[in-house]
Design a protein around this motif. Structure first.
Motif, PDB file in Angstrom:
ATOM      1  N   GLU A 376       0.714  -1.070  -0.127  1.00 19.19           N
ATOM      2  CA  GLU A 376       0.182   0.515  -0.234  1.00 19.19           C
ATOM      3  C   GLU A 376       0.942   1.521  -0.144  1.00 19.19           C
ATOM      4  O   GLU A 376       0.423   2.133  -0.416  1.00 19.19           O
ATOM      5  N   ALA A 377       1.864   1.299   0.772  1.00 16.42           N
ATOM      6  CA  ALA A 377       2.946   2.529   1.174  1.00 16.42           C
ATOM      7  C   ALA A 377       3.784   3.094  -0.115  1.00 16.42           C
ATOM      8  O   ALA A 377       3.567   3.772  -0.947  1.00 16.42           O
ATOM      9  N   ALA A 379       2.747   1.959  -3.093  1.00 11.53           N
ATOM     10  CA  ALA A 379       1.306   2.124  -4.385  1.00 11.53           C
ATOM     11  C   ALA A 379       1.456   3.720  -4.754  1.00 11.53           C
ATOM     12  O   ALA A 379       1.086   4.721  -5.278  1.00 11.53           O
ATOM     13  N   ARG A 380       1.441   4.456  -2.697  1.00 11.32           N
ATOM     14  CA  ARG A 380       0.605   5.541  -2.590  1.00 11.32           C
ATOM     15  C   ARG A 380       2.259   5.897  -3.312  1.00 11.32           C
ATOM     16  O   ARG A 380       2.237   7.074  -4.122  1.00 11.32           O
ATOM     17  N   ALA A 381       3.176   6.114  -2.842  1.00 10.16           N
ATOM     18  CA  ALA A 381       4.512   6.498  -3.408  1.00 10.16           C
ATOM     19  C   ALA A 381       4.205   6.717  -5.047  1.00 10.16           C
ATOM     20  O   ALA A 381       4.973   7.719  -5.304  1.00 10.16           O
ATOM     21  N   THR A 382       4.350   5.766  -5.651  1.00 11.99           N
ATOM     22  CA  THR A 382       4.200   5.486  -7.313  1.00 11.99           C
ATOM     23  C   THR A 382       3.637   6.355  -7.252  1.00 11.99           C
ATOM     24  O   THR A 382       4.024   7.313  -8.436  1.00 11.99           O
ATOM     25  N   THR A 383       2.246   6.255  -7.036  1.00 10.79           N
ATOM     26  CA  THR A 383       1.119   7.795  -7.285  1.00 10.79           C
ATOM     27  C   THR A 383       1.707   9.333  -6.988  1.00 10.79           C
ATOM     28  O   THR A 383       1.430   9.494  -8.232  1.00 10.79           O
ATOM     29  N   GLY A 384       2.079   9.494  -6.361  1.00 11.00           N
ATOM     30  CA  GLY A 384       2.536  10.921  -5.913  1.00 11.00           C
ATOM     31  C   GLY A 384       3.181  10.885  -7.178  1.00 11.00           C
ATOM     32  O   GLY A 384       3.786  12.448  -6.815  1.00 11.00           O
ATOM     33  N   LEU A 385       4.707   9.783  -7.157  1.00 11.54           N
ATOM     34  CA  LEU A 385       5.581  10.443  -8.384  1.00 11.54           C
ATOM     35  C   LEU A 385       5.363  10.884  -9.586  1.00 11.54           C
ATOM     36  O   LEU A 385       5.369  11.656  -9.709  1.00 11.54           O
ATOM     37  N   ALA A 386       4.238  10.035  -9.615  1.00 11.52           N
ATOM     38  CA  ALA A 386       3.810   9.803 -10.473  1.00 11.52           C
ATOM     39  C   ALA A 386       2.664  11.734 -11.443  1.00 11.52           C
ATOM     40  O   ALA A 386       2.875  12.326 -12.507  1.00 11.52           O
ATOM     41  N   ALA A 387       1.588  11.088 -10.319  1.00 15.18           N
ATOM     42  CA  ALA A 387       1.500  12.926 -10.025  1.00 15.18           C
ATOM     43  C   ALA A 387       1.757  14.086  -9.848  1.00 15.18           C
ATOM     44  O   ALA A 387       1.456  15.139 -10.747  1.00 15.18           O
TER      45      ALA A 387
END
Length: 455
Positions: A376-377, A379-387
């Motif tokens: 989960e952490a 996935a959130r990190a990856t999403t944050g980097l992409a955004a």
């Protein structure tokens, strides 16, 4: 579950023998050596984790804790004996050298037990939880409100080992990690350690519950018809909310103390009578000044409008407090002593101070810890980097190592904290050092680092 009515009993897996004295309620339980622990933590329950926190916050040598975990995980801890105030086991080193290890925890006094038993007897849910081998947080909180601390805190777990170490060694640490596994299975083990065996404790609870039921049962006449008897004043009781609203008989609270803008100056201790041997006057003056400043901050927090709604914050561990003191700017000799006590060299302590000033305990943890983010952490990190970089072409290339994202071809790095914040780091003289406070936006955390490189 232990057998209540015998000199010897067994739990579900046959690993527990119980011995006791029916008159005093003092007993001893011996648990056979547990098999090696393969992966995962040593404690699943919150009270088992609280036990380990007391150990890890107390021990000064983290290397001994790590070795103790390896001993416990490898099955080097023998049968564990638990009795009031003490747990004992034989722990083997890798070379098969055996050491008797003890960990002591202060027993509760008779008055503490009376308050605890009265509190539990008044709440049927607490009795049911204990019988179900559970220790809900509300039970521990209610006990604390009654002035009874069930779980150990910093400094409560006192080590004693045949290896003659003065602090927690690998052997007493291994015993504590093994004890956490036993506490997971049965919270009555903790209550025995605090001074009461399971049979005696349940017997007293049963007696108190029966007495309360009798006191509040309606009286009966000769024909068995209920009368208006029972607890004195039961019919004329006042709801608690009304009593507190009326404030009948309660004196008014005194006015709060005035705020203090700055701490008083520490007294000068250097003149006059020479100090006793071993007394470090500059260090003592520094500690007096630090204590005054901490008292000023605590008073300011207590007088703040948000204090009543803020959850209590635990103080720093001994290892963290060494860094906090170093960050307060002590005299050079005191700073040297702090560095030695922390196990760091001058550069290592300077890095720790820098991390502390950026984020306190959380900043220090990011400097020293390297951990694997869960799914989960991650996935959130990856999403944050992409955004953070809408155009993929503008996004820097990262080399990822656990919770650390290093910009390829650069001396810049982002570290993911356990709270989800991104901490900027820069390599200086071959060492990664914190370069600013955390930010929820990885691009914002990295922007200042990359801007400095371009200039």
């Amino acid at each position: 579950m232990s057998v209540f009515h015998g000199a010897e009993g067994a739990n579900d897996d046959g690993a527990d023998g119980t011995y006791g004295n029916e008159q005093t309620g003092r007993s001893e339980r011996t648990f056979a050596a547990l098999p090696p622990a393969r992966g995962g933590g040593f404690a699943r329950t919150w009270w088992g984790q609280a036990w380990l926190k007391a150990l890890e916050d107390t021990a000064l040598d983290s290397a001994q804790l790590k070795l103790g975990r390896r001993h416990a995980r490898a099955g080097a801890v023998g049968a564990v004996s638990v009795r009031p105030g003490r747990i004992t086991a034989v722990v083997q080193d890798r070379d098969r050298t055996a050491h008797r290890s003890d960990v002591l925890l202060q027993e509760l006094g008779a008055a503490d037990w009376d308050r605890f038993l009265d509190m539990v007897a008044d709440r049927a849910g607490h009795i049911a939880a204990l019988l179900d081998r559970d220790m809900p947080p509300q039970l521990v909180e209610d006990a604390a409100a009654a002035g009874v601390e069930l779980l150990p805190g910093i400094g409560d777990l006192e080590p004693s080992c045949g290896c003659e170490a003065w602090d927690h060694c690998a052997h007493t640490a291994a015993l504590c990690y093994q004890m956490a596994r036993l506490l997971d299975q049965d919270p009555f083990v903790l209550l025995l350690l605090r001074g009461r065996g399971e049979e005696a404790l349940l017997g007293e609870l049963q007696a108190r519950s029966a007495a309360r039921a009798q006191a509040y049962a309606p009286d009966q006449d000769d024909e068995g018809t209920a009368t208006s008897g029972g607890a004195p004043g039961a019919e004329a009781g006042v709801p608690a909310a009304e009593a507190f609203a009326a404030q009948e008989g309660l004196p008014p609270l005194p006015p709060p103390p005035p705020p203090v803008s700055e701490a008083g100056a520490a007294p000068a201790l250097g003149g006059g009578t020479p100090p006793a041997p071993g007394v470090d006057v500059p260090a003592l003056e520094f500690l007096i000044g630090d204590t005054a400043e901490r008292a000023r901050r605590l008073l300011a927090e207590a007088l703040s409008t948000w204090h009543a709604d803020a959850p209590p914050v635990s103080g720093p561990t001994p290892a963290e407090d060494l860094v906090r003191l170093a960050a307060a700017g002590p005299p050079a000799p005191v700073a040297e002593r702090l560095a030695t006590a922390s196990g760091r060299d001058a550069r290592g302590l300077a890095a720790a101070v820098r991390a502390w000033r950026q984020g306190g305990p959380a900043g220090l943890a990011v400097l020293e810890e390297e951990w694997n983010p869960g799914p989960e952490a991650l996935a959130r990190a990856t999403t944050g980097l992409a955004a953070a970089w809408a155009d993929e072409g503008d996004r820097p290339r990262f080399r990822v190592t656990r919770n650390r994202w290093t910009v390829v071809g650069s001396d810049a790095q982002l570290r993911l904290g356990r709270d989800g914040g991104w901490w900027p780091y820069r390599k200086e003289q071959g060492r990664w050092l914190p370069s600013g406070p955390p930010d929820e936006d990885p691009a914002a955390a990295l922007a200042s680092l990359l801007a400095e490189e371009r200039t």
